[in-house]
Design an enzyme around this catalytic site. Structure first.
Site, mmCIF file in Angstrom:
data_model
loop_
_atom_site.group_PDB
_atom_site.id
_atom_site.type_symbol
_atom_site.label_atom_id
_atom_site.label_comp_id
_atom_site.label_asym_id
_atom_site.label_seq_id
_atom_site.Cartn_x
_atom_site.Cartn_y
_atom_site.Cartn_z
ATOM 1 N N SER A 197 0.867 -1.187 0.000
ATOM 2 C CA SER A 197 0.000 0.000 0.000
ATOM 3 C C SER A 197 0.896 1.227 0.000
ATOM 4 O O SER A 197 2.052 1.161 0.457
ATOM 5 C CB SER A 197 -0.852 0.005 1.270
ATOM 6 O OG SER A 197 -1.501 1.255 1.440
ATOM 7 N N TYR B 67 -2.179 -0.678 10.387
ATOM 8 C CA TYR B 67 -2.116 -0.796 8.925
ATOM 9 C C TYR B 67 -0.810 -0.189 8.413
ATOM 10 O O TYR B 67 -0.093 -0.803 7.619
ATOM 11 C CB TYR B 67 -3.332 -0.099 8.299
ATOM 12 C CG TYR B 67 -3.510 -0.410 6.823
ATOM 13 C CD1 TYR B 67 -3.931 -1.669 6.400
ATOM 14 C CD2 TYR B 67 -3.256 0.550 5.849
ATOM 15 C CE1 TYR B 67 -4.092 -1.956 5.045
ATOM 16 C CE2 TYR B 67 -3.416 0.273 4.501
ATOM 17 C CZ TYR B 67 -3.843 -0.989 4.103
ATOM 18 O OH TYR B 67 -4.000 -1.276 2.764
HETATM 19 N N1 LIG Z 1 -8.650 -0.693 -1.323
HETATM 20 C C1 LIG Z 1 -7.657 0.128 -1.116
HETATM 21 O O1 LIG Z 1 -7.851 1.369 -1.065
HETATM 22 C C2 LIG Z 1 -6.249 -0.398 -0.951
HETATM 23 C C3 LIG Z 1 -5.193 0.508 -1.077
HETATM 24 C C4 LIG Z 1 -3.897 0.056 -0.921
HETATM 25 C C5 LIG Z 1 -3.653 -1.289 -0.687
HETATM 26 N N2 LIG Z 1 -4.702 -2.154 -0.571
HETATM 27 C C6 LIG Z 1 -4.384 -3.558 -0.306
HETATM 28 O O2 LIG Z 1 -4.896 -4.353 -1.350
HETATM 29 C C7 LIG Z 1 -5.106 -5.691 -0.891
HETATM 30 C C8 LIG Z 1 -6.486 -6.144 -1.327
HETATM 31 O O3 LIG Z 1 -7.449 -5.333 -0.675
HETATM 32 P P1 LIG Z 1 -8.834 -4.900 -1.348
HETATM 33 O O4 LIG Z 1 -8.913 -3.442 -1.278
HETATM 34 O O5 LIG Z 1 -9.012 -5.618 -2.640
HETATM 35 O O6 LIG Z 1 -9.812 -5.447 -0.221
HETATM 36 P P2 LIG Z 1 -11.078 -6.418 -0.275
HETATM 37 O O7 LIG Z 1 -11.573 -6.392 1.119
HETATM 38 O O8 LIG Z 1 -11.984 -6.063 -1.393
HETATM 39 O O9 LIG Z 1 -10.440 -7.829 -0.618
HETATM 40 C C9 LIG Z 1 -9.567 -8.481 0.250
HETATM 41 C C10 LIG Z 1 -9.832 -9.966 0.135
HETATM 42 O O10 LIG Z 1 -8.854 -10.642 0.920
HETATM 43 C C11 LIG Z 1 -9.521 -11.723 1.567
HETATM 44 N N3 LIG Z 1 -8.738 -12.119 2.739
HETATM 45 C C12 LIG Z 1 -8.534 -11.426 3.888
HETATM 46 N N4 LIG Z 1 -7.764 -12.128 4.718
HETATM 47 C C13 LIG Z 1 -7.479 -13.298 4.109
HETATM 48 C C14 LIG Z 1 -6.717 -14.439 4.457
HETATM 49 N N5 LIG Z 1 -6.121 -14.537 5.651
HETATM 50 N N6 LIG Z 1 -6.626 -15.450 3.571
HETATM 51 C C15 LIG Z 1 -7.246 -15.381 2.376
HETATM 52 N N7 LIG Z 1 -7.984 -14.327 1.989
HETATM 53 C C16 LIG Z 1 -8.090 -13.299 2.839
HETATM 54 C C17 LIG Z 1 -10.891 -11.181 1.913
HETATM 55 O O11 LIG Z 1 -11.827 -12.221 2.146
HETATM 56 C C18 LIG Z 1 -11.210 -10.360 0.676
HETATM 57 O O12 LIG Z 1 -11.890 -11.116 -0.311
HETATM 58 C C19 LIG Z 1 -4.902 -5.644 0.621
HETATM 59 O O13 LIG Z 1 -3.634 -6.144 0.959
HETATM 60 C C20 LIG Z 1 -5.012 -4.162 0.945
HETATM 61 O O14 LIG Z 1 -4.319 -3.818 2.112
HETATM 62 C C21 LIG Z 1 -5.991 -1.740 -0.700
#
Ligand SMILES: NC(=O)c1ccc[n+]([C@@H]2O[C@H](COP(=O)([O-])OP(=O)(O)OC[C@H]3O[C@@H](n4cnc5c(N)ncnc54)[C@H](O)[C@@H]3O)[C@@H](O)[C@H]2O)c1
Length: 254
Positions: A135, A148
């Site tokens: 991130s 985070y």
């Molecule tokens: N959305 C944002 O603004 C953003 C920004 C920067 C980074 N990220 C990062 O992107 C990645 C994906 O996040 P997203 O935004 O798509 O969120 P999201 O909540 O849409 O998807 C995350 C998925 O990960 C799954 N998950 C969580 N813990 C798990 C585990 N232990 N084993 C298997 N699956 C698991 C959840 O069930 C979910 O389907 C994360 O690492 C998040 O920190 C997100």
């Protein structure tokens, strides 16, 4: 970049950024294993893209070992491992121990545990690709959530260490550092997320595009929001000034 026929695992691939990455690999001819704790979501994505769903935890040691063994059985070999699953929890130092540990497990140790199994096999056969969804919070900070910010910094540090140590032995590491992306995680990020991330939020598919561009160009850092590069330079170049600017944003949020 040609990914035709390569074996790919995407953790947290049932939703959001992971789903977009899984779809993109499959659209370009890769064979994809979709993992998610949300088994129904993983199955839905796998069905759409002609991949295999392997539901379950991709963070704990047992879960990671099971996932990698099952993915290897299906794919023959894992060429690309996308450590994408992540959680946004907690607030300040008052966040309970258990929540800090949860963030540490999913956002950092999941990557360490996967690398522990994958790296020896990749060294033996001369290559592999490790993609970390960290991130911008891992390069800068995320106001409102210390767990985070801290764990995403650690995820970046671990990815850097892998790249610095193994790049001459054929292991490519990419570290994706977006700001806001329109997913369920952003929806649940509360006041700070709404104020800081929402105005410049991009789509999960934009993140997948940036990953493919970065893989083709051989970049470690994948910055779907290019302005993050400038902020990162500001942080390194004049840390006090950068912290002062962040604190002004904090004061506005209050
Ligand atoms: N959305 C944002 O603004 C953003 C920004 C920067 C980074 N990220 C990062 O992107 C990645 C994906 O996040 P997203 O935004 O798509 O969120 P999201 O909540 O849409 O998807 C995350 C998925 O990960 C799954 N998950 C969580 N813990 C798990 C585990 N232990 N084993 C298997 N699956 C698991 C959840 O069930 C979910 O389907 C994360 O690492 C998040 O920190 C997100």
């Amino acid at each position: 970049m040609d990914v035709q026929g390569v074996g790919v695992v995407v953790t947290g691939g049932g939703n959001g950024i992971g789903r977009a990455i899984a779809r993109r690999f499959a659209a370009q001819g890769a064979r994809v294993v979709v993992n998610d704790l949300d088994v129904a979501a993983a199955e839905a994505v796998a069905e759409q893209i002609g991949g295999l769903a392997i539901g379950g935890d991709a963070a704990g040691e047992v879960g990671v070992d099971k996932l990698i063994a099952a993915a290897k059985d299906h794919l023959g070999a894992i060429d690309v491992y996308c450590a994408n699953a992540g959680v946004a929890v907690g607030a300040g130092p008052e966040t309970p121990e258990a929540e800090w540990q949860f963030a540490w497990d999913v956002n950092v140790m999941a990557h360490v545990r996967a690398a522990r199994v994958l790296v020896p096999a990749w060294l033996a056969r001369g290559g592999g690709r490790f993609v970390v969804t960290a991130s911008a919070a891992g390069l800068l900070t995320m106001l409102g959530s210390a767990p985070y910010s801290v764990t995403k910094h650690a995820a970046v540090a671990h990815a850097e260490w892998l790249s610095a140590t193994y790049r001459h032995r054929g292991i490519d590491v990419h570290c994706i550092c977006p700001q806001g992306v329109r997913t369920a995680m952003l929806d649940g990020s509360g006041g700070a997320g709404d104020a800081i991330l929402l105005p410049t939020a991009i789509e999960p598919e934009d993140v997948a595009d940036a990953l493919f561009d970065g893989m083709a160009e051989g970049h470690f850092l994948i910055l779907p929001h290019p302005e993050v590069h400038t902020y990162y330079q500001h942080r390194a170049g004049d840390t006090d000034r950068w912290l002062g600017g962040m604190n002004k944003i904090q004061q506005r949020l209050e």
